[in-house]
Design a protein around this motif. Structure first.
Motif, PDB file in Angstrom:
ATOM      1  N   VAL A  56      73.077  41.581  19.940  1.00  9.49           N
ATOM      2  CA  VAL A  56      73.267  41.541  21.389  1.00  9.49           C
ATOM      3  C   VAL A  56      72.709  42.848  21.936  1.00  9.49           C
ATOM      4  O   VAL A  56      73.120  43.927  21.507  1.00  9.49           O
ATOM      5  N   LEU A  57      71.742  42.732  22.841  1.00 12.33           N
ATOM      6  CA  LEU A  57      71.061  43.900  23.399  1.00 12.33           C
ATOM      7  C   LEU A  57      71.401  44.024  24.883  1.00 12.33           C
ATOM      8  O   LEU A  57      70.810  43.340  25.720  1.00 12.33           O
ATOM      9  N   PRO A  58      72.359  44.893  25.243  1.00 10.64           N
ATOM     10  CA  PRO A  58      72.672  45.091  26.672  1.00 10.64           C
ATOM     11  C   PRO A  58      71.490  45.718  27.406  1.00 10.64           C
ATOM     12  O   PRO A  58      70.800  46.584  26.863  1.00 10.64           O
ATOM     13  N   ARG A  59      71.278  45.287  28.620  1.00  4.67           N
ATOM     14  CA  ARG A  59      70.152  45.754  29.432  1.00  4.67           C
ATOM     15  C   ARG A  59      70.167  47.269  29.611  1.00  4.67           C
ATOM     16  O   ARG A  59      69.138  47.915  29.521  1.00  4.67           O
ATOM     17  N   ARG A  60      71.323  47.853  29.837  1.00  2.00           N
ATOM     18  CA  ARG A  60      71.409  49.290  30.116  1.00  2.00           C
ATOM     19  C   ARG A  60      71.065  50.141  28.894  1.00  2.00           C
ATOM     20  O   ARG A  60      70.833  51.340  29.024  1.00  2.00           O
ATOM     21  N   GLU A  61      71.046  49.550  27.691  1.00  2.00           N
ATOM     22  CA  GLU A  61      70.772  50.307  26.468  1.00  2.00           C
ATOM     23  C   GLU A  61      69.336  50.147  25.971  1.00  2.00           C
ATOM     24  O   GLU A  61      68.981  50.676  24.930  1.00  2.00           O
ATOM     25  N   ILE A  62      68.506  49.414  26.712  1.00  2.00           N
ATOM     26  CA  ILE A  62      67.119  49.181  26.304  1.00  2.00           C
ATOM     27  C   ILE A  62      66.196  50.055  27.142  1.00  2.00           C
ATOM     28  O   ILE A  62      66.273  50.051  28.372  1.00  2.00           O
ATOM     29  N   GLU A  63      65.321  50.775  26.470  1.00  2.00           N
ATOM     30  CA  GLU A  63      64.298  51.583  27.140  1.00  2.00           C
ATOM     31  C   GLU A  63      62.949  51.191  26.547  1.00  2.00           C
ATOM     32  O   GLU A  63      62.741  51.298  25.341  1.00  2.00           O
ATOM     33  N   VAL A  64      62.039  50.738  27.382  1.00  2.00           N
ATOM     34  CA  VAL A  64      60.717  50.307  26.913  1.00  2.00           C
ATOM     35  C   VAL A  64      59.821  51.527  26.738  1.00  2.00           C
ATOM     36  O   VAL A  64      59.689  52.346  27.635  1.00  2.00           O
ATOM     37  N   LEU A  65      59.198  51.626  25.553  1.00  2.00           N
ATOM     38  CA  LEU A  65      58.270  52.726  25.263  1.00  2.00           C
ATOM     39  C   LEU A  65      56.822  52.305  25.462  1.00  2.00           C
ATOM     40  O   LEU A  65      55.991  53.109  25.848  1.00  2.00           O
ATOM     41  N   GLY A  66      56.509  51.073  25.167  1.00  2.00           N
ATOM     42  CA  GLY A  66      55.133  50.607  25.294  1.00  2.00           C
ATOM     43  C   GLY A  66      54.965  49.240  24.644  1.00  2.00           C
ATOM     44  O   GLY A  66      55.915  48.646  24.153  1.00  2.00           O
ATOM     45  N   ARG A  67      53.736  48.782  24.659  1.00  4.27           N
ATOM     46  CA  ARG A  67      53.421  47.489  24.049  1.00  4.27           C
ATOM     47  C   ARG A  67      52.112  47.599  23.294  1.00  4.27           C
ATOM     48  O   ARG A  67      51.294  48.468  23.572  1.00  4.27           O
ATOM     49  N   ARG A  68      51.951  46.705  22.341  1.00  2.00           N
ATOM     50  CA  ARG A  68      50.725  46.686  21.550  1.00  2.00           C
ATOM     51  C   ARG A  68      50.543  45.274  20.994  1.00  2.00           C
ATOM     52  O   ARG A  68      51.452  44.456  21.040  1.00  2.00           O
ATOM     53  N   TYR A  69      49.350  45.027  20.485  1.00  4.83           N
ATOM     54  CA  TYR A  69      49.082  43.745  19.847  1.00  4.83           C
ATOM     55  C   TYR A  69      49.291  43.890  18.345  1.00  4.83           C
ATOM     56  O   TYR A  69      49.086  44.973  17.787  1.00  4.83           O
TER      57      TYR A  69
END
Length: 166
Positions: free
Chosen positions: A100-113
């Motif tokens: 379970v991943l709460p929204r407030r605990e997720i930080e996006v660093l980047g994306r890649r293929y």
């Protein structure tokens, strides 16, 4: 001979029942709505970066993403549930989410293929999203459409919640 046929029929019947149980479980998970195919990397590399790909001005940072070997990916289903995402393994009989991943605990660093062996481990057309979850590195892989929805869901946090979307 008859006993061998009965045993073979029982094994086949158990196999069919097992496959039907997977299908019924998936249907029950998706019945609520808000689901998407999402692979989750359970075993992160030891040298996984926790630095964002871009700085606050939008320039690339000096922290390169280390090459990956494609190990640790598990295919699953993500389901939006209020202010969290529930992640279920596809090949499991468990009725509850594995993560379970709460929204407030997720930080996006980047994306890649996906690169190299990852292309074989993930669904075709997947994008790998590098995140931090409670300060620990996390990678999710999903389609472009699911990624757009995921980022929109993150940005739609209620006022007062700190959300970082790269």
């Amino acid at each position: 001979m008859v006993l061998a046929l009965v045993v073979c029929a029982a094994v086949v019947a158990l196999g069919v029942i097992g496959l039907m149980a997977f299908a019924v479980r998936r249907r029950l998970i998706q019945r609520v709505g808000g689901t998407f195919d999402c692979s989750y990397r359970l075993k992160m590399p030891a040298d996984a970066s926790t630095q964002p790909d871009l700085d606050e001005n939008g320039r690339p940072t000096s922290a390169p993403v280390p090459p990956t070997d494609g190990k640790g990916w598990v295919f699953g289903i993500g389901r939006y549930s209020g202010d969290s995402i529930e992640w279920f393994r596809v090949f499991s009989y468990a009725p509850r989410p594995r993560k379970v991943l709460p929204r407030r605990e997720i930080e996006v660093l980047g994306r890649r293929y996906p690169e190299g062996q990852e292309e074989l481990a993930l669904l075709s057309g997947s994008v790998v999203l590098r995140c931090l979850h409670n300060g620990a590195p996390l990678e999710l892989a999903m389609s472009e459409d699911a990624l757009t929805g995921f980022l929109a869901w993150l940005e739609a946090a209620p006022p007062g919640q700190r959300v970082n979307v790269a």
